[in-house]
Design an enzyme around this catalytic site. Sequence first.
Site, short mmCIF file in Angstrom:
data_model
loop_
_atom_site.label_atom_id
_atom_site.label_comp_id
_atom_site.label_asym_id
_atom_site.label_seq_id
_atom_site.Cartn_x
_atom_site.Cartn_y
_atom_site.Cartn_z
N GLY A 170 0.83 -1.22 0.00
CA GLY A 170 0.00 0.00 0.00
C GLY A 170 0.85 1.25 0.00
O GLY A 170 0.51 2.25 0.62
N ALA A 171 1.96 1.20 -0.74
CA ALA A 171 2.96 2.27 -0.65
C ALA A 171 2.50 3.58 -1.27
O ALA A 171 3.13 4.62 -1.06
CB ALA A 171 4.26 1.82 -1.32
N GLY A 213 -0.18 4.98 -0.40
CA GLY A 213 -1.05 5.59 0.61
C GLY A 213 -0.38 6.78 1.28
O GLY A 213 0.85 6.96 1.23
N LYS A 242 -0.46 4.00 -10.73
CA LYS A 242 -0.04 4.48 -9.40
C LYS A 242 1.41 4.10 -9.12
O LYS A 242 2.15 4.84 -8.48
CB LYS A 242 -0.96 3.89 -8.32
CG LYS A 242 -2.35 4.47 -8.40
CD LYS A 242 -3.23 4.01 -7.27
CE LYS A 242 -4.61 4.63 -7.43
NZ LYS A 242 -5.43 4.56 -6.26
N ASP A 270 -5.86 -5.82 -6.79
CA ASP A 270 -6.69 -5.72 -5.58
C ASP A 270 -6.21 -6.75 -4.54
O ASP A 270 -6.09 -7.94 -4.86
CB ASP A 270 -8.15 -6.00 -5.97
CG ASP A 270 -9.11 -5.73 -4.83
OD1 ASP A 270 -8.72 -5.87 -3.65
OD2 ASP A 270 -10.26 -5.38 -5.12
N LYS A 300 -10.02 -3.56 11.06
CA LYS A 300 -8.70 -3.38 11.67
C LYS A 300 -8.46 -4.46 12.73
O LYS A 300 -7.37 -4.98 12.88
CB LYS A 300 -8.56 -1.97 12.28
CG LYS A 300 -8.66 -0.83 11.30
CD LYS A 300 -7.78 -0.98 10.06
CE LYS A 300 -6.29 -0.85 10.28
NZ LYS A 300 -5.53 -1.05 9.01
N VAL A 321 -4.60 10.66 11.64
CA VAL A 321 -3.26 11.05 11.19
C VAL A 321 -3.38 12.31 10.32
O VAL A 321 -4.07 12.28 9.29
CB VAL A 321 -2.59 9.91 10.40
CG1 VAL A 321 -1.17 10.31 10.04
CG2 VAL A 321 -2.58 8.62 11.23
N SER A 325 -8.37 11.11 6.68
CA SER A 325 -8.04 11.85 7.90
C SER A 325 -7.68 13.31 7.59
O SER A 325 -8.12 14.23 8.30
CB SER A 325 -6.94 11.16 8.69
OG SER A 325 -5.82 10.86 7.87
P1 NDP Z 1 -4.67 5.60 2.23
O1 NDP Z 1 -6.05 5.37 1.72
O2 NDP Z 1 -3.95 6.81 1.78
O3 NDP Z 1 -3.77 4.33 1.93
C1 NDP Z 1 -4.27 3.03 1.87
C2 NDP Z 1 -3.38 2.19 0.99
O4 NDP Z 1 -3.92 0.86 0.89
C3 NDP Z 1 -3.31 2.74 -0.44
O5 NDP Z 1 -2.06 2.48 -1.00
C4 NDP Z 1 -4.38 1.91 -1.15
O6 NDP Z 1 -4.19 1.81 -2.54
C5 NDP Z 1 -4.17 0.56 -0.49
N1 NDP Z 1 -5.37 -0.25 -0.63
C6 NDP Z 1 -6.54 -0.10 0.01
N2 NDP Z 1 -7.43 -1.02 -0.40
C7 NDP Z 1 -6.80 -1.76 -1.35
C8 NDP Z 1 -7.19 -2.85 -2.17
N3 NDP Z 1 -8.42 -3.39 -2.07
N4 NDP Z 1 -6.30 -3.36 -3.04
C9 NDP Z 1 -5.05 -2.82 -3.15
N5 NDP Z 1 -4.62 -1.79 -2.39
C10 NDP Z 1 -5.48 -1.27 -1.50
O7 NDP Z 1 -4.80 5.59 3.80
P2 NDP Z 1 -3.76 5.88 4.98
O8 NDP Z 1 -2.40 6.11 4.48
O9 NDP Z 1 -4.40 6.87 5.83
O10 NDP Z 1 -3.82 4.47 5.76
C11 NDP Z 1 -2.79 3.52 5.73
C12 NDP Z 1 -2.99 2.55 6.86
O11 NDP Z 1 -3.04 3.26 8.09
C13 NDP Z 1 -4.29 1.73 6.78
O12 NDP Z 1 -4.01 0.42 7.22
C14 NDP Z 1 -5.19 2.44 7.79
O13 NDP Z 1 -6.17 1.59 8.31
C15 NDP Z 1 -4.19 2.88 8.83
N6 NDP Z 1 -4.63 4.01 9.65
C16 NDP Z 1 -4.83 5.25 9.11
C17 NDP Z 1 -5.23 6.31 9.91
C18 NDP Z 1 -5.44 7.68 9.37
O14 NDP Z 1 -5.91 8.54 10.12
N7 NDP Z 1 -5.08 7.99 8.15
C19 NDP Z 1 -5.47 6.11 11.36
C20 NDP Z 1 -5.22 4.77 11.82
C21 NDP Z 1 -4.81 3.77 10.99
P3 NDP Z 1 -4.85 2.89 -3.52
O15 NDP Z 1 -4.00 4.13 -3.39
O16 NDP Z 1 -4.76 2.27 -4.86
O17 NDP Z 1 -6.25 3.08 -3.05
#
Ligand code: NDP
Length: 342
Positions: free
Chosen positions: A7-8, A10, A36, A56, A168, A198, A215
Amino acid sequence: MSVFISGATGFIAQHIVGQLLEQDYKVIASARNETKANELSKNFNNSNLTVVVTGDISKLDAFDSAFKQYGSEIKYVIHAASPVLFEVESTEKDILIPAVNGTKGILESIKKYAANTVERIVMTSSVAALSTYPESLDPKAVANEDSWNTYTWESAQISGGNAYFGSKKFAERYLWDFLEENKDNLKIKATTVMPVFVFGPQMFDSSVKPKLNLSCEVINSLIHTPIDGEISPMLGKFIHVKDVAKAHVLAMQRDDLIGKRLIVSEDNFNSQDILNYLNEDFPVLKGKIPVGNPDQSAEGKPSKDITYDNSRSRELLGFKFRSLKEAIDDTAAQVLKHEGRI
Ligand code: NDP
Protein backbone atom coordinates in the site's frame (compact mmCIF):
# COMPACT_ATOMS: atom_id res chain seq x y z
CA MET A 1 18.58 -6.67 2.35
CA SER A 2 15.34 -4.87 1.48
CA VAL A 3 12.16 -3.64 3.12
CA PHE A 4 8.87 -4.60 1.43
CA ILE A 5 6.04 -2.14 2.01
CA SER A 6 2.45 -2.78 0.93
CA GLY A 7 0.00 0.00 0.00
CA ALA A 8 2.96 2.27 -0.65
CA THR A 9 0.88 4.79 -2.60
CA GLY A 10 -1.05 5.59 0.61
CA PHE A 11 -0.75 8.78 2.63
CA ILE A 12 1.09 7.22 5.59
CA ALA A 13 3.08 4.65 3.60
CA GLN A 14 4.66 7.27 1.34
CA HIS A 15 6.14 8.94 4.42
CA ILE A 16 7.44 5.56 5.62
CA VAL A 17 9.04 4.99 2.20
CA GLY A 18 10.56 8.48 2.40
CA GLN A 19 12.09 7.83 5.83
CA LEU A 20 13.40 4.40 4.77
CA LEU A 21 15.07 5.85 1.67
CA GLU A 22 16.58 8.65 3.79
CA GLN A 23 18.15 5.92 5.93
CA ASP A 24 19.53 4.21 2.79
CA TYR A 25 17.33 1.13 2.90
CA LYS A 26 16.49 -0.62 -0.36
CA VAL A 27 12.70 -0.53 -0.61
CA ILE A 28 10.30 -2.71 -2.59
CA ALA A 29 6.97 -0.93 -2.60
CA SER A 30 3.63 -2.26 -3.76
CA ALA A 31 0.95 -0.30 -5.60
CA ARG A 32 -2.51 -1.35 -6.69
CA ASN A 33 -1.99 -0.65 -10.40
CA GLU A 34 0.56 0.35 -13.02
CA THR A 35 -0.44 4.03 -13.15
CA LYS A 36 -0.04 4.48 -9.40
CA ALA A 37 3.21 2.48 -9.45
CA ASN A 38 4.67 4.73 -12.15
CA GLU A 39 3.64 7.89 -10.33
CA LEU A 40 5.27 6.65 -7.11
CA SER A 41 8.53 5.78 -8.90
CA LYS A 42 8.58 9.13 -10.65
CA ASN A 43 7.92 11.11 -7.46
CA PHE A 44 10.65 9.41 -5.41
CA ASN A 45 13.07 9.10 -8.32
CA ASN A 46 15.43 7.00 -6.21
CA SER A 47 17.42 4.00 -7.46
CA ASN A 48 16.91 2.25 -4.08
CA LEU A 49 13.17 2.07 -4.76
CA THR A 50 11.52 -0.71 -6.77
CA VAL A 51 7.75 -0.56 -7.25
CA VAL A 52 5.66 -3.68 -7.89
CA VAL A 53 1.96 -4.03 -8.79
CA THR A 54 -0.38 -6.23 -6.73
CA GLY A 55 -3.84 -5.55 -8.10
CA ASP A 56 -6.69 -5.72 -5.58
CA ILE A 57 -5.44 -7.21 -2.29
CA SER A 58 -8.76 -9.03 -1.87
CA LYS A 59 -7.17 -11.63 -4.14
CA LEU A 60 -5.28 -14.00 -1.87
CA ASP A 61 -2.41 -14.36 -4.34
CA ALA A 62 -1.95 -10.61 -4.84
CA PHE A 63 1.53 -10.61 -3.26
CA ASP A 64 2.75 -13.91 -4.73
CA SER A 65 4.59 -12.59 -7.75
CA ALA A 66 6.37 -9.86 -5.74
CA PHE A 67 7.59 -12.34 -3.10
CA LYS A 68 8.43 -14.95 -5.72
CA GLN A 69 10.65 -12.44 -7.47
CA TYR A 70 12.16 -10.53 -4.52
CA GLY A 71 11.51 -12.78 -1.48
CA SER A 72 15.13 -13.84 -1.11
CA GLU A 73 16.21 -10.24 -0.52
CA ILE A 74 13.41 -9.12 1.83
CA LYS A 75 14.27 -8.96 5.53
CA TYR A 76 11.56 -6.56 6.71
CA VAL A 77 7.89 -6.24 5.75
CA ILE A 78 5.69 -3.24 6.52
CA HIS A 79 2.04 -4.01 5.79
CA ALA A 80 0.16 -0.72 5.43
CA ALA A 81 -2.35 -1.56 2.67
CA SER A 82 -5.95 -1.63 3.85
CA PRO A 83 -9.13 0.16 2.80
CA VAL A 84 -9.61 3.47 4.60
CA LEU A 85 -13.19 4.13 3.54
CA PHE A 86 -16.51 4.50 5.29
CA GLU A 87 -18.88 5.11 2.37
CA VAL A 88 -19.08 1.90 0.37
CA GLU A 89 -21.57 -0.21 -1.53
CA SER A 90 -20.73 -3.39 0.36
CA THR A 91 -19.12 -3.24 3.80
CA GLU A 92 -18.01 -6.86 3.43
CA LYS A 93 -16.66 -6.73 -0.13
CA ASP A 94 -15.16 -3.23 -0.01
CA ILE A 95 -13.74 -3.09 3.55
CA LEU A 96 -13.70 -6.35 5.49
CA ILE A 97 -12.54 -8.75 2.78
CA PRO A 98 -9.67 -6.65 1.36
CA ALA A 99 -8.39 -5.85 4.89
CA VAL A 100 -8.35 -9.47 6.01
CA ASN A 101 -7.39 -11.07 2.69
CA GLY A 102 -4.61 -8.51 2.24
CA THR A 103 -3.14 -9.64 5.56
CA LYS A 104 -3.70 -13.36 4.89
CA GLY A 105 -2.28 -12.99 1.39
CA ILE A 106 0.91 -11.19 2.37
CA LEU A 107 1.58 -13.67 5.20
CA GLU A 108 1.02 -16.68 2.93
CA SER A 109 3.29 -15.17 0.25
CA ILE A 110 6.01 -14.63 2.86
CA LYS A 111 5.56 -18.22 4.08
CA LYS A 112 5.78 -19.58 0.53
CA TYR A 113 8.63 -17.50 -0.87
CA ALA A 114 10.49 -15.72 1.95
CA ALA A 115 10.18 -17.89 5.05
CA ASN A 116 13.93 -17.97 5.48
CA THR A 117 14.60 -14.31 4.86
CA VAL A 118 11.83 -12.20 6.41
CA GLU A 119 12.62 -11.55 10.08
CA ARG A 120 10.32 -8.70 10.98
CA ILE A 121 6.83 -7.54 10.08
CA VAL A 122 5.28 -4.25 11.12
CA MET A 123 1.60 -3.83 10.46
CA THR A 124 -0.38 -0.60 10.42
CA SER A 125 -3.34 -1.34 12.64
CA SER A 126 -5.42 1.42 14.26
CA VAL A 127 -6.97 2.45 17.54
CA ALA A 128 -10.14 1.35 15.72
CA ALA A 129 -9.02 -2.20 16.57
CA LEU A 130 -9.22 -1.33 20.28
CA SER A 131 -12.79 -0.12 20.76
CA THR A 132 -16.28 -0.32 19.30
CA TYR A 133 -17.62 2.73 17.52
CA PRO A 134 -20.26 3.83 20.05
CA GLU A 135 -17.94 3.08 22.96
CA SER A 136 -15.30 5.32 21.43
CA LEU A 137 -17.66 8.30 21.93
CA ASP A 138 -18.02 7.64 25.68
CA PRO A 139 -15.88 9.97 27.85
CA LYS A 140 -15.71 7.26 30.54
CA ALA A 141 -14.26 4.63 28.17
CA VAL A 142 -10.54 3.84 28.35
CA ALA A 143 -8.58 1.57 26.02
CA ASN A 144 -4.92 0.68 26.06
CA GLU A 145 -2.42 -1.58 24.26
CA ASP A 146 -4.20 -4.71 25.53
CA SER A 147 -7.69 -3.77 24.33
CA TRP A 148 -9.68 -5.22 21.43
CA ASN A 149 -13.05 -4.19 20.07
CA THR A 150 -15.93 -6.65 20.27
CA TYR A 151 -17.09 -6.64 16.63
CA THR A 152 -18.08 -9.90 15.03
CA TRP A 153 -17.96 -10.39 11.25
CA GLU A 154 -21.77 -9.87 11.26
CA SER A 155 -21.96 -6.78 13.51
CA ALA A 156 -19.12 -5.18 11.56
CA GLN A 157 -21.27 -5.20 8.43
CA ILE A 158 -23.94 -2.85 9.81
CA SER A 159 -22.26 0.36 8.59
CA GLY A 160 -19.07 1.59 6.94
CA GLY A 161 -17.76 2.87 10.30
CA ASN A 162 -18.39 -0.46 12.03
CA ALA A 163 -16.79 -2.28 9.09
CA TYR A 164 -13.63 -0.15 9.30
CA PHE A 165 -13.31 -0.79 13.06
CA GLY A 166 -13.98 -4.51 12.52
CA SER A 167 -11.56 -4.71 9.59
CA LYS A 168 -8.70 -3.38 11.67
CA LYS A 169 -9.33 -5.89 14.45
CA PHE A 170 -9.82 -8.92 12.20
CA ALA A 171 -6.70 -8.13 10.15
CA GLU A 172 -4.50 -7.48 13.18
CA ARG A 173 -5.79 -10.57 15.01
CA TYR A 174 -5.08 -12.62 11.91
CA LEU A 175 -1.45 -11.52 12.01
CA TRP A 176 -0.89 -12.45 15.68
CA ASP A 177 -2.76 -15.77 15.32
CA PHE A 178 -0.90 -16.68 12.14
CA LEU A 179 2.49 -16.08 13.75
CA GLU A 180 1.49 -18.10 16.81
CA GLU A 181 0.29 -21.01 14.62
CA ASN A 182 3.47 -20.91 12.54
CA LYS A 183 5.95 -20.21 15.32
CA ASP A 184 7.77 -23.51 14.84
CA ASN A 185 8.55 -22.91 11.18
CA LEU A 186 8.69 -19.11 10.81
CA LYS A 187 11.19 -16.86 12.55
CA ILE A 188 9.19 -13.69 11.90
CA LYS A 189 8.67 -11.26 14.78
CA ALA A 190 5.90 -8.69 14.63
CA THR A 191 4.96 -5.26 15.93
CA THR A 192 1.75 -3.34 15.21
CA VAL A 193 1.33 0.42 15.09
CA MET A 194 -2.06 1.83 16.05
CA PRO A 195 -2.52 5.45 15.06
CA VAL A 196 -5.39 7.78 15.87
CA PHE A 197 -6.38 10.42 13.25
CA VAL A 198 -3.26 11.05 11.19
CA PHE A 199 -2.71 14.63 10.01
CA GLY A 200 0.15 16.25 8.15
CA PRO A 201 1.30 17.00 4.62
CA GLN A 202 1.06 14.63 1.70
CA MET A 203 4.54 13.34 0.89
CA PHE A 204 4.38 15.08 -2.51
CA ASP A 205 2.56 18.30 -3.39
CA SER A 206 1.19 16.58 -6.49
CA SER A 207 -0.96 14.38 -4.20
CA VAL A 208 -2.94 17.42 -3.07
CA LYS A 209 -6.35 16.94 -4.67
CA PRO A 210 -9.68 18.75 -4.02
CA LYS A 211 -10.51 15.85 -1.67
CA LEU A 212 -7.70 14.45 0.47
CA ASN A 213 -7.31 11.07 2.19
CA LEU A 214 -9.94 10.47 4.88
CA SER A 215 -8.04 11.85 7.90
CA CYS A 216 -6.53 14.96 6.23
CA GLU A 217 -9.89 15.72 4.67
CA VAL A 218 -11.06 16.71 8.18
CA ILE A 219 -8.73 19.74 7.95
CA ASN A 220 -9.18 20.27 4.20
CA SER A 221 -12.97 20.49 4.52
CA LEU A 222 -12.68 23.21 7.21
CA ILE A 223 -10.21 25.16 5.02
CA HIS A 224 -12.98 25.19 2.40
CA THR A 225 -15.98 25.84 4.68
CA PRO A 226 -17.46 29.28 3.91
CA ILE A 227 -17.69 31.76 6.79
CA ASP A 228 -21.45 31.15 7.17
CA GLY A 229 -21.16 27.42 6.40
CA GLU A 230 -22.00 24.59 8.74
CA ILE A 231 -19.05 23.36 10.80
CA SER A 232 -18.92 19.57 10.63
CA PRO A 233 -18.49 18.51 14.26
CA MET A 234 -15.41 16.39 14.82
CA LEU A 235 -13.88 15.07 18.01
CA GLY A 236 -10.94 12.73 18.33
CA LYS A 237 -7.21 12.34 18.88
CA PHE A 238 -4.47 13.20 16.43
CA ILE A 239 -0.90 12.28 15.52
CA HIS A 240 1.44 13.80 12.91
CA VAL A 241 2.12 11.57 9.89
CA LYS A 242 5.89 11.96 10.28
CA ASP A 243 5.65 10.52 13.80
CA VAL A 244 3.55 7.59 12.54
CA ALA A 245 6.16 6.85 9.87
CA LYS A 246 8.96 7.11 12.43
CA ALA A 247 7.16 4.67 14.74
CA HIS A 248 6.97 2.13 11.89
CA VAL A 249 10.66 2.44 11.09
CA LEU A 250 11.65 2.11 14.77
CA ALA A 251 9.29 -0.86 15.19
CA MET A 252 11.13 -2.57 12.34
CA GLN A 253 14.57 -1.79 13.72
CA ARG A 254 14.36 -2.19 17.49
CA ASP A 255 14.29 -5.59 19.18
CA ASP A 256 12.70 -4.16 22.34
CA LEU A 257 9.59 -3.35 20.25
CA ILE A 258 9.04 -6.96 19.14
CA GLY A 259 5.61 -8.29 20.09
CA LYS A 260 4.31 -4.83 21.04
CA ARG A 261 1.18 -3.03 19.97
CA LEU A 262 2.08 0.66 19.84
CA ILE A 263 -0.61 3.33 20.17
CA VAL A 264 0.55 6.53 18.48
CA SER A 265 -1.57 9.41 19.75
CA GLU A 266 -0.57 12.86 20.97
CA ASP A 267 -3.65 14.73 22.19
CA ASN A 268 -7.34 15.49 21.74
CA PHE A 269 -8.62 17.75 18.99
CA ASN A 270 -11.99 18.95 17.76
CA SER A 271 -13.20 21.02 14.82
CA GLN A 272 -12.79 24.15 16.92
CA ASP A 273 -9.08 23.51 17.51
CA ILE A 274 -8.62 23.21 13.76
CA LEU A 275 -10.55 26.45 13.11
CA ASN A 276 -8.54 28.24 15.81
CA TYR A 277 -5.17 27.30 14.25
CA LEU A 278 -6.40 27.99 10.72
CA ASN A 279 -7.67 31.46 11.71
CA GLU A 280 -4.61 32.33 13.82
CA ASP A 281 -1.89 31.02 11.53
CA PHE A 282 -3.22 31.72 8.02
CA PRO A 283 -4.24 35.37 7.52
CA VAL A 284 -5.52 34.44 4.04
CA LEU A 285 -8.32 32.43 5.70
CA LYS A 286 -9.43 35.20 8.07
CA GLY A 287 -12.95 36.30 7.18
CA LYS A 288 -13.26 33.40 4.74
CA ILE A 289 -13.87 30.48 7.13
CA PRO A 290 -15.98 30.25 10.30
CA VAL A 291 -14.55 31.38 13.63
CA GLY A 292 -16.83 29.13 15.70
CA ASN A 293 -16.47 29.42 19.49
CA PRO A 294 -12.71 29.74 20.06
CA ASP A 295 -13.04 28.76 23.75
CA GLN A 296 -14.58 25.37 22.92
CA SER A 297 -11.27 23.71 22.07
CA ALA A 298 -10.37 20.15 23.11
CA GLU A 299 -6.55 20.24 23.00
CA GLY A 300 -4.94 19.72 26.38
CA LYS A 301 -8.31 19.27 28.11
CA PRO A 302 -9.89 16.18 29.66
CA SER A 303 -11.17 13.88 26.94
CA LYS A 304 -14.82 14.19 25.90
CA ASP A 305 -14.63 10.87 24.08
CA ILE A 306 -12.69 7.65 24.78
CA THR A 307 -9.23 7.90 26.35
CA TYR A 308 -6.50 5.90 24.64
CA ASP A 309 -4.00 5.36 27.42
CA ASN A 310 -0.76 5.06 25.46
CA SER A 311 1.67 5.71 28.29
CA ARG A 312 3.43 2.36 27.64
CA SER A 313 3.80 3.05 23.92
CA ARG A 314 5.14 6.57 24.50
CA GLU A 315 7.72 5.27 26.92
CA LEU A 316 8.77 2.44 24.61
CA LEU A 317 9.03 4.66 21.54
CA GLY A 318 10.88 7.29 23.55
CA PHE A 319 10.46 10.29 21.23
CA LYS A 320 8.29 13.38 21.54
CA PHE A 321 5.34 13.56 19.16
CA ARG A 322 4.73 16.69 17.09
CA SER A 323 2.09 19.20 18.28
CA LEU A 324 -1.45 19.79 16.98
CA LYS A 325 -0.36 23.21 15.72
CA GLU A 326 2.37 21.60 13.63
CA ALA A 327 0.07 18.88 12.30
CA ILE A 328 -2.64 21.37 11.28
CA ASP A 329 -0.28 24.03 9.95
CA ASP A 330 1.72 21.50 7.87
CA THR A 331 -1.48 20.13 6.33
CA ALA A 332 -3.04 23.54 5.65
CA ALA A 333 0.14 25.20 4.35
CA GLN A 334 0.56 22.54 1.67
CA VAL A 335 -3.09 22.84 0.56
CA LEU A 336 -3.04 26.65 0.48
CA LYS A 337 0.31 26.71 -1.36
CA HIS A 338 -1.03 24.24 -3.90
CA GLU A 339 -4.07 26.49 -4.45
CA GLY A 340 -1.77 29.51 -4.90
CA ARG A 341 -3.28 31.24 -1.87
CA ILE A 342 -0.01 31.60 0.07
P1 NDP B 1 -4.67 5.60 2.23
O1 NDP B 1 -6.05 5.37 1.72
O2 NDP B 1 -3.95 6.81 1.78
O3 NDP B 1 -3.77 4.33 1.93
C1 NDP B 1 -4.27 3.03 1.87
C2 NDP B 1 -3.38 2.19 0.99
O4 NDP B 1 -3.92 0.86 0.89
C3 NDP B 1 -3.31 2.74 -0.44
O5 NDP B 1 -2.06 2.48 -1.00
C4 NDP B 1 -4.38 1.91 -1.15
O6 NDP B 1 -4.19 1.81 -2.54
C5 NDP B 1 -4.17 0.56 -0.49
N1 NDP B 1 -5.37 -0.25 -0.63
C6 NDP B 1 -6.54 -0.10 0.01
N2 NDP B 1 -7.43 -1.02 -0.40
C7 NDP B 1 -6.80 -1.76 -1.35
C8 NDP B 1 -7.19 -2.85 -2.17
N3 NDP B 1 -8.42 -3.39 -2.07
N4 NDP B 1 -6.30 -3.36 -3.04
C9 NDP B 1 -5.05 -2.82 -3.15
N5 NDP B 1 -4.62 -1.79 -2.39
C10 NDP B 1 -5.48 -1.27 -1.50
O7 NDP B 1 -4.80 5.59 3.80
P2 NDP B 1 -3.76 5.88 4.98
O8 NDP B 1 -2.40 6.11 4.48
O9 NDP B 1 -4.40 6.87 5.83
O10 NDP B 1 -3.82 4.47 5.76
C11 NDP B 1 -2.79 3.52 5.73
C12 NDP B 1 -2.99 2.55 6.86
O11 NDP B 1 -3.04 3.26 8.09
C13 NDP B 1 -4.29 1.73 6.78
O12 NDP B 1 -4.01 0.42 7.22
C14 NDP B 1 -5.19 2.44 7.79
O13 NDP B 1 -6.17 1.59 8.31
C15 NDP B 1 -4.19 2.88 8.83
N6 NDP B 1 -4.63 4.01 9.65
C16 NDP B 1 -4.83 5.25 9.11
C17 NDP B 1 -5.23 6.31 9.91
C18 NDP B 1 -5.44 7.68 9.37
O14 NDP B 1 -5.91 8.54 10.12
N7 NDP B 1 -5.08 7.99 8.15
C19 NDP B 1 -5.47 6.11 11.36
C20 NDP B 1 -5.22 4.77 11.82
C21 NDP B 1 -4.81 3.77 10.99
P3 NDP B 1 -4.85 2.89 -3.52
O15 NDP B 1 -4.00 4.13 -3.39
O16 NDP B 1 -4.76 2.27 -4.86
O17 NDP B 1 -6.25 3.08 -3.05
